[in-house]
Write an enzyme that holds these catalytic residues in place. Structure first.
Site, PDB file in Angstrom:
ATOM      1  N   GLY A 202      -6.322  29.837  76.365  1.00 29.72           N
ATOM      2  CA  GLY A 202      -7.157  30.409  74.897  1.00 29.72           C
ATOM      3  C   GLY A 202      -6.387  30.004  74.017  1.00 29.72           C
TER       4      GLY A 202
ATOM      5  N   GLY B   5      -2.748  30.557  67.136  1.00 28.72           N
ATOM      6  CA  GLY B   5      -2.185  29.596  67.636  1.00 28.72           C
ATOM      7  C   GLY B   5      -3.051  29.068  69.381  1.00 28.72           C
ATOM      8  CB  THR B   6      -2.725  26.217  71.092  1.00 28.32           C
ATOM      9  OG1 THR B   6      -3.906  25.806  70.058  1.00 28.32           O
ATOM     10  CG2 THR B   6      -3.907  25.915  72.892  1.00 28.32           C
ATOM     11  CB  VAL B   7      -2.375  30.889  74.678  1.00 27.56           C
ATOM     12  CG1 VAL B   7      -1.623  31.512  76.026  1.00 27.56           C
ATOM     13  CG2 VAL B   7      -1.786  32.023  73.685  1.00 27.56           C
TER      14      VAL B   7
ATOM     15  CE  LYS C  70       0.423  33.840  70.532  1.00 27.33           C
ATOM     16  NZ  LYS C  70       0.415  35.354  69.626  1.00 27.33           N
TER      17      LYS C  70
ATOM     18  CG  ASP D  54      -6.435  41.343  65.187  1.00 26.68           C
ATOM     19  OD1 ASP D  54      -7.619  41.536  64.884  1.00 26.68           O
ATOM     20  OD2 ASP D  54      -6.121  39.570  65.846  1.00 26.68           O
TER      21      ASP D  54
END
Length: 354
Positions: free
Chosen positions: A79, A84-86, A100, A198
């Site tokens: 994801g 960020g990138t997971v 993350k 969020d």
């Protein structure tokens, strides 16, 4: 010294003693938290690693974690988003984590990292993704979470066909209740209270039992119990944001309630808040559903993939969603009230079946 002066003196002494006792208690609680949660704090490779005590983390040392993290590639990505990138970090056949990564250099990213640590460091709740630790270095920050094997609600409802699962009504209801329970905990049981800011389907993750877990606290705001709002920059995801947020820039718990109402509509209709069909017609999911409900034609808005479902329960959830989506925030229920209304649906069903 007169009686008035003596009374003022005693009041001053009592106030000072009260403040000092609170400060001492805060220090003791913080030290207790450190002893309870911090397994180790290690400085290595120019960075610092902190891991929290849990049964799962006994299998993960700093050396193992860093070595395996350095081997992560694009194939491990599960994801990505604005904060960020997971990655999937596999320790062995039975243990995996979600990691993350947030690259340094952006003030927003650093603030997001700090918010997640502040908000999640001491939270242990069945409907909130557990933070196990973090690593901070000059080039990037890492957050270590529980891995959610069933991905996000967004992927299940709207993702590619191979990501989708057929969600029947009991599954959707269970997800709604679990997500509401997690948000209610943030709003009412955490001290300080936490406004997520969020709430959306992509930030509701699902564990192996399809239990909902609230995730991604990169925009979270901490709020003392005696406050009603926190003034901040407008952030979040278009289609989920409460209308008053744009006008005031004030983050409130009722803003999260509005966002949750949008998620309920996604569960009911299977449509995104800003579906292309709505954009072409110059509308959005919220206004479309309100019009359908006003005509008492909720059955026409139900997701066609839902199949056979109890229409009375579905209509109740539509009504709860519309309460959450009131344009006047003072008319919206609290998340605690939303949770009770959702749970009441199941209670009523049990009574009818008995």
């Amino acid at each position: 010294m007169g009686n008035g002066q003596l009374l003022a003196f005693y009041i001053t002494v009592c106030c000072i003693a009260f403040i000092i006792s609170k400060l001492i208690m805060a220090v003791l609680l913080y030290r207790r938290w450190q002893r309870k949660h911090k397994v180790f704090q290690d400085s290595m490779s120019g960075g610092k690693m902190v891991m929290f005590r849990s049964p799962t983390m006994q299998y993960l040392t700093s050396d193992v974690f860093l070595k395996k993290t350095m081997r992560l590639t694009n194939k491990d990505i599960i994801g990505s988003g604005g904060y960020g990138t997971v990655y999937r970090l596999t320790i062995n056949e039975s243990i995996s984590f979600a990691v993350k990564r947030l690259n340094r250099g952006s003030a927003d990213r650093d603030r997001g990292f700090e918010r997640e640590l502040e908000a999640m460091g001491d939270i242990k709740h069945r409907n909130i993704v557990t933070l196990h630790g973090y690593y901070t270095a000059p080039q990037y920050n890492l957050l270590i979470y529980d891995l959610m094997p069933n991905g996000s609600l967004d992927a299940l409802l709207h993702g590619k066909s191979n990501d989708r699962k057929s969600l029947d009504w009991p599954s959707r209801y269970k997800i709604a209740v679990g997500a509401a329970r997690g948000i209610s905990y943030l709003h009412h049981d955490c001290i300080p209270h936490i406004i997520h800011r969020d709430i959306k389907s992509s930030n509701i993750l699902l564990d192996r039992n399809m239990e909902a877990r609230i995730s991604d606290f990169g925009l979270a705001t901490l709020m003392e119990p005696d406050k009603t709002h926190v003034s901040t920059f407008v952030a979040g995801t278009f289609g989920y944001l409460a209308p008053e947020y744009f006008d005031t820039g004030r983050a409130t718990a009722k803003g999260d309630v509005y966002s949750f109402g949008v998620v309920l509509l996604e569960l009911l209709t299977g449509k995104r808040p800003m579906d292309e069909a709505f954009i072409e017609e110059g509308t959005k999911l919220v206004t479309w559903v309100k019009a359908v409900v006003d005509l008492e034609r909720e059955e026409h808005a139900i997701d066609s993939n839902l199949g056979c479902c109890p229409l009375d329960e579905v209509k109740n959830v539509f009504n709860i969603a519309l309460m959450c989506l009131e344009s006047d925030p003072s008319k919206r229920p609290t998340m605690d009230e939303v949770l009770k209304m959702l749970e009441q649906i199941q209670s009523d069903k049990l009574v009818q079946d008995s």
